[in-house]
Enzyme design. Structure first.
Site, PDB file in Angstrom:
ATOM      1  CB  SER A 199      -0.882  -0.016   1.252  1.00  0.00           C
ATOM      2  OG  SER A 199      -1.633   1.169   1.324  1.00  0.00           O
ATOM      3  CB  CYS A 324      -8.773  -0.174  11.897  1.00  0.00           C
ATOM      4  SG  CYS A 324      -7.390  -0.474  10.833  1.00  0.00           S
TER       5      CYS A 324
HETATM    6  C1  LIG Z   1      -0.724  -4.697   7.768  1.00  0.00           C
HETATM    7  C2  LIG Z   1      -1.729  -3.867   7.041  1.00  0.00           C
HETATM    8  N1  LIG Z   1      -2.488  -4.435   6.106  1.00  0.00           N
HETATM    9  C3  LIG Z   1      -3.392  -3.743   5.404  1.00  0.00           C
HETATM   10  C4  LIG Z   1      -3.589  -2.405   5.643  1.00  0.00           C
HETATM   11  C5  LIG Z   1      -4.619  -1.676   4.851  1.00  0.00           C
HETATM   12  O1  LIG Z   1      -4.037  -0.835   3.882  1.00  0.00           O
HETATM   13  P1  LIG Z   1      -4.885   0.388   3.294  1.00  0.00           P
HETATM   14  O2  LIG Z   1      -4.903   1.446   4.349  1.00  0.00           O
HETATM   15  O3  LIG Z   1      -4.146   0.816   2.062  1.00  0.00           O
HETATM   16  O4  LIG Z   1      -6.248  -0.142   2.977  1.00  0.00           O
HETATM   17  C6  LIG Z   1      -2.829  -1.761   6.633  1.00  0.00           C
HETATM   18  C7  LIG Z   1      -3.058  -0.338   6.953  1.00  0.00           C
HETATM   19  O5  LIG Z   1      -3.239   0.037   8.098  1.00  0.00           O
HETATM   20  C8  LIG Z   1      -1.869  -2.516   7.343  1.00  0.00           C
HETATM   21  O6  LIG Z   1      -1.115  -1.964   8.301  1.00  0.00           O
END
Ligand SMILES: Cc1ncc(COP(=O)(O)O)c(C=O)c1O
Length: 385
Positions: A199, A324
């Site tokens: 990402s 989150c």
């Molecule tokens: C380990 C992990 N996976 C997935 C995500 C999700 O990414 P995005 O914010 O681009 O949806 C995050 C973001 O907090 C993350 O830390």
């Protein structure tokens, strides 16, 4: 008052060079990459260059990169797309208890649709054991998804070992590398990975763009149906400025990685050592197998939320649990999975360092956190000094 940003695991600022690379695409290269005339061809070229650069850095081939609208989308595409495509072969999936919700909730959705999921536990350092994954394997296992670096407590998982187990048995292996791409060397071929999520906003690129590496030959059902973009794997007119920004940010991160990471590790360890001096403090996550920028500690008898508010008043941006879950009163599922009690998990503090972090910031944090912890404990009915 200077503000100190120590939440780089949540997101990072867009680098000026990245913005500079994106602006001409917004201004001039606005064509639809599917169009045949010159505007379309220019847009296609910008996207092709970005795809080639991204693939090259990951050790992948050009057609093995799918651009998505986020890391969450890439996780969902990998997990749901691969499982659904293979549902006639088997219905068993292996994951861990400490995955990001983008993976956990995707496998839960599969569970509610007839799949069977094994959640491999972690030890007190947050480490998944490859032996536990092996024990969980079944005849009908079709997919293993284990993250590379944990976003909350920073522990790095033995993904190569797990990938090898999967490969021997013809099972697909996906890893969420959102926290490690740009920070650690990644070579998908050498690591034996079938699918890998990244990402852009975690390595100083724009938000709202991610990518999924999918090894040639791995077939996925798309999440989004429509046009033939991304070789029929993700419909929708491509966001080329963001895709160009992702590739530029990745190139810069890769170039800077070897000088930046040792500096972050030194500051990380100084912060951990300093915070550990506070009585009744527990360091979460593995000491060595750890993201270079991650500090995570629990201060017994205090609430993470009050700590964050007090730090904010001192100009320090930090996090308690993941981005989150902060804002909710639930303690982190990751810390609970590591065996911490609800009470202790509530008092967690995550500091994640980045390019702008300095030794002076570390000093400032070490100067201000101990008195805040003391003050909050004095107010806590649970604490008897
Ligand atoms: C380990 C992990 N996976 C997935 C995500 C999700 O990414 P995005 O914010 O681009 O949806 C995050 C973001 O907090 C993350 O830390």
């Amino acid at each position: 008052m200077e503000r100190i940003y120590l939440d780089h695991a949540a997101t990072t600022p867009v680098r000026p060079e990245v913005l500079e690379a994106m602006l001409p695409v917004y201004r001039e290269t606005f064509g639809n990459a599917s169009s045949v005339y010159s505007w379309g061809r220019e847009a296609r070229k910008a996207m092709d260059d970005a795809r080639a650069a991204t693939a090259d850095i990951l050790g992948a081939d050009f057609n093995e990169i799918i651009f998505t609208g986020s890391g969450s989308e890439a996780d969902n595409l990998a997990v749901k797309g691969a499982a659904w495509k293979q549902r006639h072969k088997g219905k068993h999936i292996i994951t861990s208890t400490i995955e990001h919700h983008a993976v956990l909730d995707a496998v839960k959705w599969l569970e509610s649709n007839g799949f069977d999921v094994t959640y491999v536990p972690v030890d007190e350092d947050g480490l998944v054991s490859a032996a536990d994954v092996e024990t969980a394997l079944r005849e009908d296992t079709i997919l293993i998804t284990i993250m590379h670096g944990n976003n909350e407590m920073g522990t790095l998982q033995p993904v190569e070992e797990i990938a090898a187990l999967a490969r021997e048995r013809g099972i697909l292996f996906h890893t969420d590398a959102v926290q490690t791409v740009g920070a650690l060397p990644i070579d998908v071929k050498q690591m034996g990975i079938d699918m890998l999520t990244l990402s852009a906003h975690k390595f100083y690129g724009p938000k709202g763009v991610g990518a999924l590496y999918v090894r040639k030959g791995v077939r996925l059902d798309p999440l989004i149906h429509g046009g033939a973009q991304e070789r029929n794997r993700r419909a929708g007119t491509e966001d080329i400025p963001s895709i160009v920004g992702l590739a530029k940010a990745l190139e810069l991160a890769e170039r800077e990685r070897q000088s930046l990471m040792p500096r972050l590790i030194t500051m990380r360890d100084r912060l951990i050592a300093g915070l550990e001096q506070i009585p009744e403090t527990k360091v979460n996550g593995h000491r060595e197998k750890r993201l270079p920028n991650n500090v995570n500690v629990c201060f017994r008898y205090i609430e993470g939320e009050s700590l964050l508010l007090n730090l904010d008043m001192m100009g320090i941006a930090a996090s308690s649990g993941s981005a989150c879950t902060s804002g909710s009163l639930d303690p982190s599922h990751v810390l609970l999975a590591m065996g911490l009690s609800h009470e202790i998990a509530h008092g967690s503090l995550r500091l994640t360092l980045g390019r702008s972090t300095t030794d002076a910031h570390v000093d400032y944090v070490l100067q201000h956190v101990p008195p805040i912890v003391t003050r909050l404990r004095e107010m806590s009915p649970l604490y008897q000094a």
